[in-house]
Design a protein around this motif. Structure first.
Motif, PDB file in Angstrom:
ATOM      1  N   LYS A 106       0.833  -1.208   0.000  1.00  0.00           N
ATOM      2  CA  LYS A 106       0.000   0.000   0.000  1.00  0.00           C
ATOM      3  C   LYS A 106       0.871   1.262   0.000  1.00  0.00           C
ATOM      4  CE  LYS A 106      -3.882  -0.294   2.023  1.00  0.00           C
ATOM      5  NZ  LYS A 106      -4.959  -0.244   1.070  1.00  0.00           N
ATOM      6  N   PHE A 107       1.898   1.306   0.867  1.00  0.00           N
ATOM      7  CA  PHE A 107       2.787   2.472   0.911  1.00  0.00           C
ATOM      8  C   PHE A 107       3.543   2.645  -0.406  1.00  0.00           C
ATOM      9  CE2 PHE A 107       3.154   2.500   5.811  1.00  0.00           C
ATOM     10  CZ  PHE A 107       2.110   3.400   5.895  1.00  0.00           C
ATOM     11  N   ALA A 108       4.028   1.533  -0.977  1.00  0.00           N
ATOM     12  CA  ALA A 108       4.760   1.623  -2.242  1.00  0.00           C
ATOM     13  C   ALA A 108       3.865   2.154  -3.356  1.00  0.00           C
ATOM     14  CB  ALA A 108       5.327   0.250  -2.609  1.00  0.00           C
ATOM     15  N   LEU A 109       2.642   1.662  -3.435  1.00  0.00           N
ATOM     16  CA  LEU A 109       1.730   2.118  -4.482  1.00  0.00           C
ATOM     17  C   LEU A 109       1.318   3.574  -4.284  1.00  0.00           C
ATOM     18  CD1 LEU A 109      -0.470  -1.051  -4.984  1.00  0.00           C
ATOM     19  CD2 LEU A 109       1.260  -0.135  -6.526  1.00  0.00           C
ATOM     20  N   ILE A 110       1.126   3.981  -3.040  1.00  0.00           N
ATOM     21  CA  ILE A 110       0.815   5.395  -2.775  1.00  0.00           C
ATOM     22  C   ILE A 110       1.988   6.269  -3.179  1.00  0.00           C
ATOM     23  CG2 ILE A 110       0.443   7.088  -0.936  1.00  0.00           C
ATOM     24  CD1 ILE A 110      -1.299   4.942   0.457  1.00  0.00           C
ATOM     25  N   LEU A 111       3.202   5.851  -2.820  1.00  0.00           N
ATOM     26  CA  LEU A 111       4.397   6.620  -3.196  1.00  0.00           C
ATOM     27  C   LEU A 111       4.523   6.737  -4.708  1.00  0.00           C
ATOM     28  CD1 LEU A 111       7.073   8.016  -2.384  1.00  0.00           C
ATOM     29  CD2 LEU A 111       8.129   5.748  -2.525  1.00  0.00           C
ATOM     30  N   LEU A 112       4.308   5.630  -5.414  1.00  0.00           N
ATOM     31  CA  LEU A 112       4.403   5.662  -6.875  1.00  0.00           C
ATOM     32  C   LEU A 112       3.306   6.527  -7.498  1.00  0.00           C
ATOM     33  CD1 LEU A 112       5.297   1.923  -7.518  1.00  0.00           C
ATOM     34  CD2 LEU A 112       6.785   3.910  -7.878  1.00  0.00           C
ATOM     35  N   ALA A 113       2.088   6.424  -6.983  1.00  0.00           N
ATOM     36  CA  ALA A 113       0.988   7.230  -7.517  1.00  0.00           C
ATOM     37  C   ALA A 113       1.238   8.718  -7.286  1.00  0.00           C
ATOM     38  CB  ALA A 113      -0.335   6.806  -6.877  1.00  0.00           C
ATOM     39  N   VAL A 114       1.653   9.077  -6.086  1.00  0.00           N
ATOM     40  CA  VAL A 114       1.925  10.489  -5.786  1.00  0.00           C
ATOM     41  C   VAL A 114       3.082  10.991  -6.636  1.00  0.00           C
ATOM     42  CG1 VAL A 114       2.751  12.062  -3.987  1.00  0.00           C
ATOM     43  CG2 VAL A 114       0.906  10.439  -3.485  1.00  0.00           C
ATOM     44  N   THR A 115       4.113  10.170  -6.808  1.00  0.00           N
ATOM     45  CA  THR A 115       5.245  10.564  -7.656  1.00  0.00           C
ATOM     46  C   THR A 115       4.784  10.818  -9.090  1.00  0.00           C
ATOM     47  OG1 THR A 115       6.759   9.286  -6.279  1.00  0.00           O
ATOM     48  CG2 THR A 115       7.521   9.865  -8.485  1.00  0.00           C
ATOM     49  N   GLY A 116       3.946   9.941  -9.613  1.00  0.00           N
ATOM     50  CA  GLY A 116       3.428  10.129 -10.968  1.00  0.00           C
ATOM     51  C   GLY A 116       2.578  11.377 -11.102  1.00  0.00           C
ATOM     52  N   ILE A 117       1.723  11.631 -10.116  1.00  0.00           N
ATOM     53  CA  ILE A 117       0.851  12.807 -10.169  1.00  0.00           C
ATOM     54  C   ILE A 117       1.662  14.093 -10.027  1.00  0.00           C
ATOM     55  CG2 ILE A 117      -1.004  14.002  -8.928  1.00  0.00           C
ATOM     56  CD1 ILE A 117      -2.207  11.161  -8.436  1.00  0.00           C
ATOM     57  N   VAL A 118       2.660  14.089  -9.146  1.00  0.00           N
ATOM     58  CA  VAL A 118       3.532  15.268  -9.013  1.00  0.00           C
ATOM     59  C   VAL A 118       4.290  15.513 -10.317  1.00  0.00           C
ATOM     60  CG1 VAL A 118       5.594  16.153  -7.833  1.00  0.00           C
ATOM     61  CG2 VAL A 118       3.718  15.160  -6.505  1.00  0.00           C
ATOM     62  N   ALA A 119       4.743  14.447 -10.963  1.00  0.00           N
ATOM     63  CA  ALA A 119       5.448  14.606 -12.237  1.00  0.00           C
ATOM     64  C   ALA A 119       4.524  15.202 -13.301  1.00  0.00           C
ATOM     65  CB  ALA A 119       5.981  13.253 -12.702  1.00  0.00           C
ATOM     66  N   ILE A 120       3.267  14.768 -13.312  1.00  0.00           N
ATOM     67  CA  ILE A 120       2.306  15.313 -14.262  1.00  0.00           C
ATOM     68  C   ILE A 120       2.098  16.812 -13.991  1.00  0.00           C
ATOM     69  CG2 ILE A 120      -0.129  15.273 -14.973  1.00  0.00           C
ATOM     70  CD1 ILE A 120       0.007  12.205 -14.355  1.00  0.00           C
ATOM     71  N   PHE A 121       1.936  17.178 -12.725  1.00  0.00           N
ATOM     72  CA  PHE A 121       1.767  18.596 -12.384  1.00  0.00           C
ATOM     73  C   PHE A 121       3.002  19.410 -12.776  1.00  0.00           C
ATOM     74  CE2 PHE A 121      -1.610  17.548  -9.085  1.00  0.00           C
ATOM     75  CZ  PHE A 121      -2.612  18.214  -9.767  1.00  0.00           C
ATOM     76  N   ARG A 122       4.186  18.869 -12.518  1.00  0.00           N
ATOM     77  CA  ARG A 122       5.410  19.615 -12.856  1.00  0.00           C
ATOM     78  C   ARG A 122       5.520  19.832 -14.351  1.00  0.00           C
ATOM     79  NH1 ARG A 122      10.749  18.237  -9.840  1.00  0.00           N
ATOM     80  NH2 ARG A 122      11.244  20.078 -11.062  1.00  0.00           N
ATOM     81  N   ILE A 123       5.173  18.824 -15.129  1.00  0.00           N
ATOM     82  CA  ILE A 123       5.208  18.989 -16.584  1.00  0.00           C
ATOM     83  C   ILE A 123       4.124  19.964 -17.031  1.00  0.00           C
ATOM     84  CG2 ILE A 123       4.833  17.823 -18.783  1.00  0.00           C
ATOM     85  CD1 ILE A 123       6.076  15.305 -17.428  1.00  0.00           C
ATOM     86  N   ALA A 124       2.920  19.809 -16.471  1.00  0.00           N
ATOM     87  CA  ALA A 124       1.796  20.641 -16.887  1.00  0.00           C
ATOM     88  C   ALA A 124       2.013  22.107 -16.554  1.00  0.00           C
ATOM     89  CB  ALA A 124       0.510  20.144 -16.250  1.00  0.00           C
ATOM     90  N   PHE A 125       2.637  22.376 -15.407  1.00  0.00           N
ATOM     91  CA  PHE A 125       2.835  23.752 -14.972  1.00  0.00           C
ATOM     92  C   PHE A 125       4.230  24.277 -15.277  1.00  0.00           C
ATOM     93  CE2 PHE A 125      -0.658  22.390 -12.034  1.00  0.00           C
ATOM     94  CZ  PHE A 125      -1.645  23.088 -12.693  1.00  0.00           C
ATOM     95  N   GLY A 126       5.018  23.477 -15.989  1.00  0.00           N
ATOM     96  CA  GLY A 126       6.310  23.954 -16.492  1.00  0.00           C
ATOM     97  C   GLY A 126       7.386  24.187 -15.462  1.00  0.00           C
TER      98      GLY A 126
END
Length: 127
Positions: A106-126
């Motif tokens: 559960k912790f690993a999947l949460i970490l991976l999901a949050v990492t992916g979402i943060v990466a999407i935000f960083r790309i989206a917001f430049g």
């Protein structure tokens, strides 16, 4: 055909754990949600094949694409968590190991999901 479930269990639709069909329904709903999201992602990535970095980042910065990508990541990891939980509960028989494995996954999947979402935000917001 006789049932091994209690009358109350049959009436409520619960299995032996009291969870009943809730887990089954949540898995089916997340599967149904993933179908259009994954089709959108596959067609989008196919359309972006051979595109340069600027084109892909501009595509992901478009608000609808950002939202759909976040939904795809969140749904994918949620569904993976539910599926792995079932596998661990079915095949890990030692209670302590089962608990530790469920928590670690559960912790690993949460970490991976949050990492992916943060990466999407960083790309989206430049940033």
């Amino acid at each position: 055909m006789s049932s091994l479930r209690s009358p109350l269990g049959r009436a409520r639709g619960w299995g032996s754990t009291g969870e009943g069909s809730h887990h089954w329904w949540v898995m089916r709903l997340s599967s149904v949600a993933m179908v259009p999201l994954m089709l959108w992602l596959m067609f989008s990535l196919a359309a972006l094949a051979g595109a340069d970095h600027a084109t892909v980042t501009a595509w992901l910065a478009f608000p609808l694409n950002t939202a759909l990508m976040i939904l795809a990541v969140a749904t994918l990891f949620f569904h993976a968590n539910m599926g792995l939980q079932v596998i661990i509960e079915d095949y890990v028989h030692h209670a302590g190991l089962k608990f530790a494995t469920l928590i670690a996954v559960k912790f690993a999947l949460i970490l991976l999901a949050v990492t992916g979402i943060v990466a999407i935000f960083r790309i989206a917001f430049g940033s």
